[in-house]
Design an enzyme around this catalytic site. Structure first.
Site, PDB file in Angstrom:
ATOM      1  N   GLU A   1     -18.812 -43.894   2.483  1.00  0.00           N
ATOM      2  CA  GLU A   1     -20.013 -43.704   1.683  1.00  0.00           C
ATOM      3  C   GLU A   1     -20.948 -44.904   1.830  1.00  0.00           C
ATOM      4  OE1 GLU A   1     -20.291 -40.811   0.502  1.00  0.00           O
ATOM      5  OE2 GLU A   1     -18.970 -40.371  -1.181  1.00  0.00           O
TER       6      GLU A   1
ATOM      7  N   HIS B   1     -22.937 -40.007   5.164  1.00  0.00           N
ATOM      8  CA  HIS B   1     -21.577 -40.499   5.402  1.00  0.00           C
ATOM      9  C   HIS B   1     -20.941 -39.816   6.613  1.00  0.00           C
ATOM     10  CE1 HIS B   1     -19.660 -37.399   2.412  1.00  0.00           C
ATOM     11  NE2 HIS B   1     -19.485 -36.968   3.641  1.00  0.00           N
TER      12      HIS B   1
ATOM     13  N   ASP C   1      -9.826 -37.899   7.108  1.00  0.00           N
ATOM     14  CA  ASP C   1      -9.737 -38.266   5.690  1.00  0.00           C
ATOM     15  C   ASP C   1      -8.920 -37.258   4.883  1.00  0.00           C
ATOM     16  OD1 ASP C   1     -11.619 -36.201   5.809  1.00  0.00           O
ATOM     17  OD2 ASP C   1     -13.318 -37.543   5.498  1.00  0.00           O
TER      18      ASP C   1
ATOM     19  N   ASN D   1     -25.471 -37.458   2.401  1.00  0.00           N
ATOM     20  CA  ASN D   1     -25.957 -38.822   2.147  1.00  0.00           C
ATOM     21  C   ASN D   1     -25.760 -39.743   3.360  1.00  0.00           C
ATOM     22  OD1 ASN D   1     -23.220 -39.175   2.156  1.00  0.00           O
ATOM     23  ND2 ASN D   1     -23.086 -40.134   0.136  1.00  0.00           N
TER      24      ASN D   1
END
Ligand code: GLP
Length: 263
Positions: free
Chosen positions: A161, A156, A85, A154
């Site tokens: 996400e 990811h 990313d 979280n």
């Protein structure tokens, strides 16, 4: 392997390697990456950024420098990696781009050709078109051999996400408030200064890798890692889709597995 796992096991299909601490994890993962480059040089490595990866790249540089000269050179020449990313909207020369991070942490210490360390171009005028171009570039290289993944607080992986389906492809995404807060340290501690968008490989490209290596260190991730290991897969926890892959290794330290340093 430079470190023997202090504990290992299989959690509903995921192979778990438990090691003492982040430095033992780094040595172990670096050795796996070197092994992968020797064993499967025709396919690119999938790489990640983040604090978890930094000791791994340091260990990798050291282990590579200890190889016989000719072997090290061969490995450098044949290097090919694709990162997961990149932030959207930073200027190319901004030191906070993942490209700049990879240059500092990997390209220079290992003595690699920067052309062979690929990332999406986050400053592209059309990030959606750039995501498609990057996806095609990876496909043309044969897809990823071994994909290394960190774990977001979280749940990811990459910047996928929650909620996130298992079949999403490389694309431009909006970052959650919690991810911007988690990554604020590189932006003077201000979550608002963290870019709002990023280009990320999707779960489709991640799950298409020949093998996956999820690396998790530190007590802060213990609760999330427990959820991921237990399964079942759910869009609310993108990393839980790893249960769909037949070859996943999870390398974690004691703290990430909710255990004190002495067990
Ligand atoms: C970041 C990156 C991921 C990374 C993960 C964990 O936001 N997009 O690729 O692996 O979150 O980061 P860290 O290792 O800093 O906890």
């Amino acid at each position: 392997m430079s470190q023997d796992p202090s504990c290992s096991g299989v959690f509903s299909g995921l192979e778990l390697i438990e090691l003492n601490d982040p430095s033992a994890v780094a040595e172990h993962v670096a050795a796996l990456l070197l092994h992968e480059r020797r064993r499967r040089p025709e396919l690119p490595l999938g790489l990640a950024t983040g604090r978890t990866m930094e000791p791994i790249y340091r260990a990798l540089a050291r282990q590579l420098s200890q190889l016989p000269f000719a072997e090290g050179e061969r490995l450098r020449e044949r290097w090919l990696s694709f990162n997961l990313d990149e932030y959207v909207g930073l200027r190319p020369e901004d030191p906070r781009t993942f490209r700049a991070v990879m240059t500092t942490k990997l390209v220079l210490p290992l003595g690699l050709d920067p052309e062979r360390v690929r990332l999406p171009e986050g400053s592209a005028v059309d990030p959606d078109a750039e995501a498609n171009r990057y996806r095609r570039e990876l496909a043309a290289a044969g897809g990823v051999g071994l994909q290394v993944l960190g774990l977001g607080l979280n749940g990811h992986v990459g910047f996928n996400e929650p909620p996130c389906a298992a079949d999403v492809r490389c694309r431009c995404v909006s970052l959650s408030a919690s991810t911007r807060a988690a990554n604020a340290a590189a932006f003077g501690g201000d979550p608002e200064a963290v870019p709002e968008r990023a280009i990320t490989l999707g779960l489709a490209e991640i799950l298409a890798a020949r093998s996956l290596l999820l690396v998790v260190t530190g007590a802060a991730k213990a609760g999330m890692l427990r959820w991921i290991l237990q399964g079942p897969p759910t869009p609310e926890l993108p990393a839980s889709w790893l249960h769909r892959h037949p070859r996943v290794m999870v390398v974690a330290d004691h703290a990430a597995l909710g255990r004190g340093a002495n067990g």
